[in-house]
Design a protein around this motif. Structure first.
Motif, PDB file in Angstrom:
ATOM      1  N   PHE A 225       1.069  -1.193  -0.058  1.00 13.73           N
ATOM      2  CA  PHE A 225       0.135  -0.096   0.184  1.00 13.73           C
ATOM      3  C   PHE A 225       0.597   1.479  -0.010  1.00 13.73           C
ATOM      4  O   PHE A 225       0.149   2.309  -0.605  1.00 13.73           O
ATOM      5  N   ILE A 226       2.215   1.255   0.901  1.00 18.80           N
ATOM      6  CA  ILE A 226       2.750   2.545   1.496  1.00 18.80           C
ATOM      7  C   ILE A 226       3.776   2.723   0.179  1.00 18.80           C
ATOM      8  O   ILE A 226       3.650   4.090  -0.810  1.00 18.80           O
ATOM      9  N   ALA A 227       4.051   1.223  -1.232  1.00 15.73           N
ATOM     10  CA  ALA A 227       4.630   1.661  -2.268  1.00 15.73           C
ATOM     11  C   ALA A 227       3.750   2.084  -3.357  1.00 15.73           C
ATOM     12  O   ALA A 227       3.815   3.054  -4.264  1.00 15.73           O
ATOM     13  N   ARG A 228       2.571   1.339  -3.552  1.00 16.47           N
ATOM     14  CA  ARG A 228       1.726   2.012  -4.267  1.00 16.47           C
ATOM     15  C   ARG A 228       1.173   3.191  -4.442  1.00 16.47           C
ATOM     16  O   ARG A 228       1.517   4.270  -5.262  1.00 16.47           O
ATOM     17  N   PHE A 229       1.097   4.073  -2.972  1.00 16.12           N
ATOM     18  CA  PHE A 229      -0.074   5.367  -2.592  1.00 16.12           C
ATOM     19  C   PHE A 229       1.507   6.060  -3.245  1.00 16.12           C
ATOM     20  O   PHE A 229       1.025   6.888  -3.180  1.00 16.12           O
ATOM     21  N   SER A 230       2.857   5.879  -2.571  1.00 23.00           N
ATOM     22  CA  SER A 230       4.117   6.821  -2.560  1.00 23.00           C
ATOM     23  C   SER A 230       4.032   6.496  -4.441  1.00 23.00           C
ATOM     24  O   SER A 230       4.634   7.922  -4.349  1.00 23.00           O
ATOM     25  N   HIS A 231       3.868   6.019  -4.753  1.00 24.61           N
ATOM     26  CA  HIS A 231       4.080   5.810  -6.612  1.00 24.61           C
ATOM     27  C   HIS A 231       2.812   6.889  -6.450  1.00 24.61           C
ATOM     28  O   HIS A 231       2.856   7.961  -8.560  1.00 24.61           O
ATOM     29  N   ILE A 232       1.364   6.815  -6.632  1.00 24.49           N
ATOM     30  CA  ILE A 232      -0.061   7.919  -6.826  1.00 24.49           C
ATOM     31  C   ILE A 232       1.047   9.746  -6.465  1.00 24.49           C
ATOM     32  O   ILE A 232       0.517  10.300  -7.135  1.00 24.49           O
ATOM     33  N   GLU A 257      -1.659   1.749 -11.790  1.00 22.02           N
ATOM     34  CA  GLU A 257      -0.443   1.523 -13.371  1.00 22.02           C
ATOM     35  C   GLU A 257       0.537   0.983 -12.006  1.00 22.02           C
ATOM     36  O   GLU A 257       1.588   0.582 -12.633  1.00 22.02           O
ATOM     37  N   ALA A 258       1.189   1.447 -10.716  1.00 24.08           N
ATOM     38  CA  ALA A 258       1.785   0.954  -9.558  1.00 24.08           C
ATOM     39  C   ALA A 258       1.533  -0.763  -9.496  1.00 24.08           C
ATOM     40  O   ALA A 258       2.781  -0.847  -9.818  1.00 24.08           O
ATOM     41  N   LYS A 259       0.301  -1.148  -9.438  1.00 20.71           N
ATOM     42  CA  LYS A 259       0.105  -2.498 -10.060  1.00 20.71           C
ATOM     43  C   LYS A 259       1.243  -2.874 -10.974  1.00 20.71           C
ATOM     44  O   LYS A 259       1.441  -4.319 -10.435  1.00 20.71           O
ATOM     45  N   VAL A 260       0.788  -2.052 -12.380  1.00 22.35           N
ATOM     46  CA  VAL A 260       1.357  -3.584 -13.484  1.00 22.35           C
ATOM     47  C   VAL A 260       2.877  -2.706 -13.185  1.00 22.35           C
ATOM     48  O   VAL A 260       4.096  -3.696 -13.430  1.00 22.35           O
ATOM     49  N   THR A 274       8.955   1.307  -5.285  1.00 21.67           N
ATOM     50  CA  THR A 274       9.992   1.384  -3.882  1.00 21.67           C
ATOM     51  C   THR A 274       8.782   1.884  -2.193  1.00 21.67           C
ATOM     52  O   THR A 274       7.693   2.932  -3.352  1.00 21.67           O
ATOM     53  N   GLU A 275       9.334   1.358  -1.372  1.00 25.50           N
ATOM     54  CA  GLU A 275       8.786   2.635  -0.250  1.00 25.50           C
ATOM     55  C   GLU A 275       9.789   3.776  -0.387  1.00 25.50           C
ATOM     56  O   GLU A 275      10.798   3.850  -0.675  1.00 25.50           O
TER      57      GLU A 275
END
Length: 285
Positions: A225-232, A257-260, A274-275
């Motif tokens: 969650f942290i890694a994907r939200f950081s991408h956002i 997009e982060a999941k891909v 990454t975090e």
């Protein structure tokens, strides 16, 4: 053994000096209660080092955790209760007495039998000390709730209070979710909290049946969650969009997009999401 003995004696000597006259003011002020948060903090940092697969960091964090044991043993030594040698001897005696298949003439067939034997010996020790005989004893109240649920159901399973397989535990999860839905529909906040707790407990039990520690599973999800939200956040900042300035739909696109990118990283075709870097850390190690 001499190298290990020398290292332990050096560490104990350093701790005594830090606590002694002319030692460190901070160390001299500490009590068993003031040290409580550090035990948990250092334990979690050991887990982080294990997850990172960094042997050097793992070694350092184990040292920090060992310091907490040595520190507490020094305080209890000063109080005339017990010292580090007593701590080491206590666990050594326990290991020998609970492994009669290694240090005695008892024979066991597999690891499952070892666990049952361990539980039986532990109950005998408690009975000899005049303590309660519940199989659920010994699980710290201050453990994270998911990890505690895992340990409690595992202990109960040792005397047969368990589903035969994971399918029964999975059905229980669905049953509890149904009860939660009914509580939500009724709008009863107390009942909602009760049923939500039942759902979490049932999920923790299912995790145990599947051989996956629930605390570790949730930690992994939190990290993702942290890694994907950081991408956002990075993408929105790159586009000049302030916090709160993007719609849910826009953020959802970036989440996917982060999941891909995450999936591509697993296959080795793209860098991992990454975090963000960790903070400066704590002051005491």
């Amino acid at each position: 053994m001499s190298r290990a003995t020398d290292a332990i004696e050096r560490l104990l000597g350093i701790m005594q000096r830090l606590r002694g006259p002319g030692g460190c003011p901070w160390d001299r002020e500490q009590t068993l209660r003031s040290l409580r948060p550090y035990v948990l903090e250092e334990t979690y940092e050991v887990l982080e080092a294990i997850d990172a697969g960094d042997a050097r960091e793992h070694c350092e964090e184990l040292g920090d955790l060992l310091l907490q044991i040595v520190f507490q043993a020094q305080l209890t030594r000063e109080a005339g209760q017990f010292d580090f040698a007593d701590v080491a001897n206590a666990i050594s005696n326990k290991l020998v007495s609970r492994h009669p298949h290694v240090f005695g003439d008892v024979e066991v067939e597999d690891a499952e039998q070892v666990l049952r034997q361990w539980a039986a010996l532990k109950r005998e020790e408690k009975r000899a000390k005049g303590r309660g005989e519940s199989v659920l004893e010994g699980v710290p109240k201050e453990m994270p709730a998911l990890a505690r649920a895992d340990r409690l159901t595992e202990k109960a399973s040792r005397i047969g209070f368990d589903w035969p397989d994971a399918s029964g535990a999975r059905e229980k999860v669905s049953e509890e979710i149904g009860e939660l839905d009914r509580a939500i529909a009724a709008g009863d906040r107390v009942e909602i909290e009760h049923e939500l707790g039942d759902v979490l407990f049932a999920v923790a039990n299912l995790s145990r049946k599947l051989g996956i520690p629930p605390e570790e599973a949730l930690r992994g999800t939190v990290a993702r969650f942290i890694a994907r939200f950081s991408h956002i956040e990075r993408e929105l900042a790159r586009r000049g969009v302030p916090h709160g300035g993007a719609s849910l739909e826009e953020m959802d696109v970036l989440w996917n997009e982060a999941k891909v990118l995450e999936a591509k990283a697993k296959s080795g075709s793209a860098p991992a999401v990454t975090e963000p870097p960790r903070g400066l850390g704590k002051e005491r190690g």
